[in-house]
Scaffold this active site. Sequence first.
Site, PDB file in Angstrom:
ATOM      1  N   SER A  37       0.783  -1.204   0.097  1.00 48.51           N
ATOM      2  CA  SER A  37       0.123  -0.071  -0.045  1.00 48.51           C
ATOM      3  C   SER A  37       0.934   1.249   0.111  1.00 48.51           C
ATOM      4  CB  SER A  37      -0.766  -0.214   1.262  1.00 48.51           C
ATOM      5  OG  SER A  37      -0.201  -0.232   2.203  1.00 48.51           O
ATOM      6  N   ASP A  41      -4.730   7.645   8.033  1.00 45.99           N
ATOM      7  CA  ASP A  41      -5.682   6.664   8.467  1.00 45.99           C
ATOM      8  C   ASP A  41      -5.715   5.551   9.511  1.00 45.99           C
ATOM      9  OD1 ASP A  41      -4.214   5.116   7.081  1.00 45.99           O
ATOM     10  OD2 ASP A  41      -5.559   4.649   5.251  1.00 45.99           O
ATOM     11  N   HIS A  71      -1.387   4.331   6.976  1.00 50.42           N
ATOM     12  CA  HIS A  71      -0.687   5.174   6.036  1.00 50.42           C
ATOM     13  C   HIS A  71      -0.499   6.550   6.264  1.00 50.42           C
ATOM     14  CE1 HIS A  71      -3.356   1.821   4.280  1.00 50.42           C
ATOM     15  NE2 HIS A  71      -2.360   1.543   4.076  1.00 50.42           N
TER      16      HIS A  71
END
Length: 377
Positions: free
Chosen positions: A34, A339, A342
């Site tokens: 990610s 969040d 991240h």
Amino acid sequence: MAVILFLFSLLLVSPMALGDIHFNYPAVFNFGDSNSDTGGRVASGLESISPPYGETFFGRPSGRFCDGRLIIDFLMDAMDLPFLNAYLQSVGAPSFHTGTNFAAAGCSILPANPTSVSPFSFGIQIAQFLQFKSDVLQLLAGNTKSRRYIPQADFFSKGLYMFDIGQNDLAGAFYSKTEDQIAALIPTILLEFETGLKKLYDEGARNFWIHNTGPLGCITQNIAFFGKDPSKLDRDGCVAAHNRGARLFNLQLHALCTKLRGQLSNSNIIYVDVYSIKSDLISNYAKYGFEYPVTTCCGYGGGQLNYDSRVPCGHTKILDGVPVTATGCNDTSEHVNWDGIHYTEAANFHVASRILKGIYSDPPFSDKMPFLIKPKY
């Protein structure tokens, strides 16, 4: 005040300080999780993301697990190349002329198992690249109309191969293994990584850009789950064991890069110390114009962390019979964490700018791997 300080800090990173020579790579091929996923997981149908994701730059969710751009977006911008499209992205007829992105959120270096967050492990991403290259060469042999949308044949040997992966192998292991067991697992993880790199080398890849993993103990999600006992935290409020695991992984990854330079002739292997950049940001956040080093921007719960794993960013859940929503903060530039897992776009820009100084890489940027221009913010 935080915004003013942040903007001032950007002014200090002048083009003169970073140099104004850009890489001469015609294409970039990225592999990762990610941290560099530009839409792979969302395109796969495994997950969707909703506002306020993407709000800072794109104005809507862009497939990135961020409020805006990722480190890789700023690096692509610095190389004067367009953002990378996800390999699995099909809607909108994306162009892959300057490369593609195989990264997918939740993936690991080790092969996926039934409990894995993502099936797109490093080995699968390598297999996707091999299929991509085969399809491209076949198209180039018989379809001239497609040339503007796909890499040229020599782009595969001249291109830059970027890697930002391994975080999920370590972070996931901490839920079921001791610190000693994780340390014993690292050589196995890196053997799988080495196998993938050598497959790419055998396919003609010569330019490798490898990020190490960041301070896992400073990720808000890990602090919330593993940091309930203050004795487990370091002076920055991060989970000490996770950071020790990350440093050990990075030490062995660095050694692997050194070894491969001697084994893979005519290769250009750059090891980038992202851990040091991110750790410095967490420790000295105020110096760089941030106000909250670990407090989640888009979260629920308030307090020091503003994070509740039951209520992901942008979602509404029923807790104790009451609907609650994890919403974004007023100013994302004040936060390092977006969040709970991240980084914000502002933090990603900071990290990219530090990477581009050249002093966090081994070997440092030189005539063979020159300084990059400053990314646009």
